[in-house]
Design a protein around this motif. Structure first.
Motif, PDB file in Angstrom:
ATOM      1  N   ASP A   9      17.654  37.551 -34.552  1.00  0.00           N
ATOM      2  CA  ASP A   9      16.327  37.357 -33.986  1.00  0.00           C
ATOM      3  C   ASP A   9      16.271  35.998 -33.296  1.00  0.00           C
ATOM      4  OD1 ASP A   9      13.701  37.296 -33.284  1.00  0.00           O
ATOM      5  OD2 ASP A   9      12.897  37.301 -35.323  1.00  0.00           O
ATOM      6  N   LEU A  10      16.350  36.014 -31.973  1.00  0.00           N
ATOM      7  CA  LEU A  10      16.275  34.784 -31.191  1.00  0.00           C
ATOM      8  C   LEU A  10      14.969  34.717 -30.400  1.00  0.00           C
ATOM      9  CD1 LEU A  10      19.945  34.724 -29.793  1.00  0.00           C
ATOM     10  CD2 LEU A  10      19.071  33.692 -31.905  1.00  0.00           C
ATOM     11  N   ALA A  15      17.877  30.039 -23.862  1.00  0.00           N
ATOM     12  CA  ALA A  15      19.329  29.881 -23.741  1.00  0.00           C
ATOM     13  C   ALA A  15      19.705  29.648 -22.286  1.00  0.00           C
ATOM     14  CB  ALA A  15      20.043  31.122 -24.268  1.00  0.00           C
ATOM     15  N   ILE A  16      20.692  28.795 -22.085  1.00  0.00           N
ATOM     16  CA  ILE A  16      21.290  28.596 -20.769  1.00  0.00           C
ATOM     17  C   ILE A  16      22.713  29.136 -20.823  1.00  0.00           C
ATOM     18  CG2 ILE A  16      22.008  26.920 -19.027  1.00  0.00           C
ATOM     19  CD1 ILE A  16      19.844  25.037 -20.060  1.00  0.00           C
ATOM     20  N   ALA A  33      19.408  37.997 -24.330  1.00  0.00           N
ATOM     21  CA  ALA A  33      18.084  38.511 -23.979  1.00  0.00           C
ATOM     22  C   ALA A  33      17.696  39.684 -24.866  1.00  0.00           C
ATOM     23  CB  ALA A  33      18.074  38.928 -22.509  1.00  0.00           C
ATOM     24  N   GLU A  34      18.667  40.527 -25.158  1.00  0.00           N
ATOM     25  CA  GLU A  34      18.426  41.674 -26.038  1.00  0.00           C
ATOM     26  C   GLU A  34      17.984  41.214 -27.425  1.00  0.00           C
ATOM     27  OE1 GLU A  34      21.901  43.960 -27.245  1.00  0.00           O
ATOM     28  OE2 GLU A  34      20.904  45.755 -26.478  1.00  0.00           O
ATOM     29  N   SER A  35      18.449  40.027 -27.821  1.00  0.00           N
ATOM     30  CA  SER A  35      18.102  39.476 -29.133  1.00  0.00           C
ATOM     31  C   SER A  35      16.797  38.686 -29.110  1.00  0.00           C
ATOM     32  CB  SER A  35      19.246  38.583 -29.635  1.00  0.00           C
ATOM     33  OG  SER A  35      20.437  39.330 -29.770  1.00  0.00           O
ATOM     34  N   GLY A  36      16.158  38.627 -27.947  1.00  0.00           N
ATOM     35  CA  GLY A  36      14.842  38.005 -27.867  1.00  0.00           C
ATOM     36  C   GLY A  36      14.785  36.680 -27.137  1.00  0.00           C
ATOM     37  N   VAL A  62      13.614  38.610 -20.718  1.00  0.00           N
ATOM     38  CA  VAL A  62      13.125  37.554 -19.832  1.00  0.00           C
ATOM     39  C   VAL A  62      14.307  36.709 -19.379  1.00  0.00           C
ATOM     40  CG1 VAL A  62      11.649  35.520 -19.629  1.00  0.00           C
ATOM     41  CG2 VAL A  62      10.900  37.477 -21.010  1.00  0.00           C
ATOM     42  N   ALA A  63      14.451  36.544 -18.076  1.00  0.00           N
ATOM     43  CA  ALA A  63      15.544  35.738 -17.531  1.00  0.00           C
ATOM     44  C   ALA A  63      15.139  35.186 -16.178  1.00  0.00           C
ATOM     45  CB  ALA A  63      16.820  36.576 -17.397  1.00  0.00           C
TER      46      ALA A  63
END
Length: 260
Positions: A9-10, A15-16, A33-36, A62-63
């Motif tokens: 769960d992120l 993240a970069i 992204a799949e992990s949040g 989100v990206a």
């Protein structure tokens, strides 16, 4: 996106990921992204970055794309500061960008050497330095550097690439010591992929012949297959998670047993 094998769960983390336009970097961006996590996707190619961002968004993530020459230390610093300002934080820094300029040492030019070292090693220094400043203020962070088995055992015609990836390992272990404390809670680790199905291995197949490369893999890799980018991405997600909070300064080799 690939089916998740590791769950983390992120949510709300930022993240970069450098080198996010293709291959391993793209797979890492998708899995984070799949992990949040919200993912800042970095590479030179704006068009290819847009494809990665589109895939993330199509899957509900989100990206955003941040085109950048990763070898430019000033640009790297400004990019990290921009992400921190726009999104409020930087929790995970994945240094994945890498190139090759393969040739035997007597034929290797200064440019061949300098370009690979700048992209593969100096970028890790620049992005890590900038991200560490943000993370130290937040008293938490994960820096994950993508090295290579070439940095562990060397590889013919890759003196520049092997040197850069060995440098990433030494850098990782040193910075892990510098940033490790209960007060900071920042971990720094490296992953060394072996033969992974990417554009780099496709180029090798075109140069040497697909059958020859396949036979070589079977001869040197006990699992007798290429790894998949998603298998590296899964390891990144684990190292980015709370489950890896007591892991730092480590080099995780993912190569099907090639270096065992």
């Amino acid at each position: 996106m690939a089916d998740a094998r590791i769950s983390a769960d992120l949510t709300d983390q930022v993240a970069i990921v450098t080198g996010a336009s293709r291959g391993i970097g793209k797979a890492i961006a998708l899995r984070l992204a799949e992990s949040g996590a919200k993912v800042a996707c970095v590479a030179r190619s704006a068009d290819k970055l847009a494809e990665t961002v589109s895939e993330v968004e199509s899957a509900g993530g989100v990206a955003a794309a941040y085109p950048c020459d990763v070898a430019d230390t000033d640009a790297a610093t400004k990019l990290v500061e921009q992400v921190a300002e726009e999104w409020g934080r930087v929790d995970v820094m994945v240094n994945n960008a890498g190139i090759t300029r393969d040739t035997l040492l007597p034929r290797m030019s200064d440019e061949d050497w300098d370009t690979v070292i700048a992209t593969n090693l100096r970028s890790v220094f620049a992005f890590s330095r900038a991200a560490a400043g943000v993370m130290m203020r937040a008293k938490r962070g994960r820096i994950i550097n993508i090295s290579s088995t070439s940095g562990l055992r060397g590889n013919e015609a890759q003196a520049n690439y092997s040197a850069s990836k060995a440098g990433v390992i030494g850098f990782t272990r040193t910075v892990a010591r510098e940033l490790a404390s209960k007060r900071r809670a920042i971990t720094v680790n490296a992953i060394c992929p072996g033969f992974i199905a990417t554009d780099m291995t496709d180029a090798l197949k075109k140069a040497a012949g697909e059958e020859a490369v396949t036979e070589r893999i079977k001869a040197v890799v006990p699992l007798q297959r290429e790894g998949q980018p998603q298998e590296i991405a899964d390891a990144v997600v684990f190292l980015a998670s709370d489950s890896a909070a007591y892991i730092t300064g480590q080099v995780l080799t993912i190569d099907g047993g090639m270096t065992c």
